[in-house]
Write a protein that holds these residues in place. Structure first.
Motif, PDB file in Angstrom:
ATOM      1  N   ASP A   1       0.869  -1.174   0.000  1.00 18.98           N
ATOM      2  CA  ASP A   1       0.000   0.000   0.000  1.00 18.98           C
ATOM      3  C   ASP A   1       0.907   1.226   0.000  1.00 18.98           C
ATOM      4  N   PRO A   2       0.490   2.318  -0.651  1.00 16.73           N
ATOM      5  CA  PRO A   2       1.313   3.534  -0.607  1.00 16.73           C
ATOM      6  C   PRO A   2       1.541   4.047   0.806  1.00 16.73           C
ATOM      7  N   ASP A   3       0.630   3.724   1.728  1.00 16.33           N
ATOM      8  CA  ASP A   3       0.740   4.167   3.112  1.00 16.33           C
ATOM      9  C   ASP A   3       1.056   2.971   4.010  1.00 16.33           C
ATOM     10  N   GLU A   4       2.178   2.997   4.691  1.00 14.40           N
ATOM     11  CA  GLU A   4       2.606   1.854   5.490  1.00 14.40           C
ATOM     12  C   GLU A   4       1.633   1.560   6.633  1.00 14.40           C
ATOM     13  N   ASP A   5       1.134   2.604   7.306  1.00 10.46           N
ATOM     14  CA  ASP A   5       0.211   2.378   8.419  1.00 10.46           C
ATOM     15  C   ASP A   5      -1.067   1.691   7.955  1.00 10.46           C
TER      16      ASP A   5
ATOM     17  N   ALA B   1       2.258  -4.101  -9.098  1.00  9.91           N
ATOM     18  CA  ALA B   1       2.589  -5.459  -9.535  1.00  9.91           C
ATOM     19  C   ALA B   1       3.631  -5.467 -10.648  1.00  9.91           C
ATOM     20  N   GLY B   2       3.469  -4.598 -11.645  1.00 14.21           N
ATOM     21  CA  GLY B   2       4.425  -4.561 -12.749  1.00 14.21           C
ATOM     22  C   GLY B   2       5.831  -4.237 -12.292  1.00 14.21           C
ATOM     23  N   PRO B   3       6.038  -3.119 -11.579  1.00 11.29           N
ATOM     24  CA  PRO B   3       7.384  -2.824 -11.063  1.00 11.29           C
ATOM     25  C   PRO B   3       7.920  -3.898 -10.127  1.00 11.29           C
TER      26      PRO B   3
ATOM     27  N   PHE C   1      -3.009  -2.360  -6.245  1.00  9.98           N
ATOM     28  CA  PHE C   1      -1.788  -3.163  -6.290  1.00  9.98           C
ATOM     29  C   PHE C   1      -1.505  -3.643  -7.707  1.00  9.98           C
ATOM     30  N   LEU C   2      -2.516  -4.189  -8.366  1.00 15.22           N
ATOM     31  CA  LEU C   2      -2.331  -4.722  -9.715  1.00 15.22           C
ATOM     32  C   LEU C   2      -2.030  -3.613 -10.722  1.00 15.22           C
TER      33      LEU C   2
ATOM     34  N   PRO D   1       4.907   0.463   0.967  1.00 14.98           N
ATOM     35  CA  PRO D   1       5.263   0.690  -0.437  1.00 14.98           C
ATOM     36  C   PRO D   1       6.646   0.193  -0.844  1.00 14.98           C
ATOM     37  N   ASP D   2       7.445  -0.321   0.098  1.00 17.33           N
ATOM     38  CA  ASP D   2       8.838  -0.666  -0.181  1.00 17.33           C
ATOM     39  C   ASP D   2       8.918  -1.975  -0.974  1.00 17.33           C
TER      40      ASP D   2
END
Length: 328
Positions: A225-229, A316-318, A311-312, A278-279
């Motif tokens: 997720d772009p946000d870790e929390d 997912a691609g990167p 996510f997809l 996001p890592d």
């Protein structure tokens, strides 16, 4: 080359959503897709459990390239092995040779629903051995009669049999299971990234050798997720059952049981075992444990239905690029 798969997690998504995710996962470049085969979710918060075989039939028609697999089906209690033989043959025809049936000794969560109790692990493994023999026999298309300790088959025949047959992946977790099951399967299914599983399988006389035609197929959860929390919160809500390990997960009978068993699991505990946020490099590091252990195939579970589309579309691609660059 390591193959990377996408998991159709029936416990966390409805059937129409799963088919849509399957199409998107193929388009983004995953090599194969695996589906869980559950009667109940692990936790009530997950909220789903559609019939995996119906979903896979639709996925087989909606996709054209990716390999397909159950991860895994128990062919001994909720399903009689003769029924598993028929539906796996049918699915292989629909998938035009892309399907592998993953088989295991099951979990109490899914199998107790038919009222037959929950046998000890030794009995479950013997039941699986008999089931494999029945499935193999029926996949020949010949008339089969069988009398075993656990199963009986009377004048059964699978009339629609795929020309290429159906490969069997067998889930194993210990030395005794490997010795008993490796000669009977085509591929290994492992729930932990342990080199001893691959080494033990390859050491068994008569077992197909992993790395020389046979595959070792693992699975790893992530929560991108772009946000870790947000990712940590979602992983704790949906996947805190994961830390119990196979010995616990196989025996608890209900989502309420899993809820009680995990009531003291903290979000930081889950984040310590599942990469959250996001890592992408952290995810690659987590997945790498499988190829370092000698696994040839790794299926990724993106935790939670919420955020699956994003996510997809975005990650997912990167992620696949990074995984393929890092993997042997």
């Amino acid at each position: 080359m390591t193959n990377f798969g996408y998991t159709l997690m029936t416990e966390q998504s409805g059937p129409r959503e799963l088919v849509r995710y399957a199409v998107a996962a193929e388009e983004v470049g995953f090599d194969f897709e695996v589906s869980s085969d559950h009667y109940s979710p692990w936790l009530t918060e997950q909220g789903h459990a559609p019939y995996a075989w119906t979903v896979l039939g639709a996925v087989a028609q909606a996709t054209s390239r990716v390999g397909l697999m159950t991860y895994v089906t128990c062919p001994t209690m909720r399903y009689h092995p003769a029924v598993v033989a028929q539906k796996s043959a049918t699915l292989q025809i629909l998938a035009e040779g892309r399907f592998t049936v993953g088989l295991g000794s099951g979990e109490n969560l899914n199998e107790h629903v038919v009222g037959e109790g929950w046998p000890a692990i030794q009995d479950r493994q013997e039941m699986l051995r008999e089931a494999v023999a029945i499935i193999r026999a029926l996949h020949t298309g010949e008339l089969v009669d069988y009398r075993g300790e656990y199963f009986q088959v009377d004048s059964a025949r699978v009339w629609d049999v795929p020309e290429q047959g159906v490969d069997l992946g067998l889930a194993v977790a210990g030395e005794r299971a490997i010795e008993a099951l490796a000669p009977l399967g085509d591929h290994l299914v492992g729930v932990e990234p342990k080199a001893s599983l691959v080494e033990g399988w390859n050491a068994v006389e008569g077992a197909p050798r992993i790395g020389d035609g046979a595959r070792a197929i693992g699975q790893v959860p992530i929560c991108w997720d772009p946000d870790e929390d947000t990712a940590v919160k979602r992983a704790h809500e949906q996947f805190r059952w994961f830390g119990g390990g196979w010995q616990v997960n196989a025996d608890l009978p209900t989502p309420a049981g899993f809820s009680g068993a995990t009531q003291f699991v903290r979000p930081e505990d889950v984040a310590g075992s599942i990469p959250c946020g996001p890592d992408l490099d952290a995810i690659v590091e987590s997945v790498s444990a499988y190829w370092k252990a000698g696994f040839t195939d790794v299926a990724i579970v993106q935790v939670g239905d919420e955020g699956q589309d994003r996510f997809l579309e975005e990650a997912a691609g990167p992620l696949l690029e990074k995984l393929r660059a890092a993997a042997p």
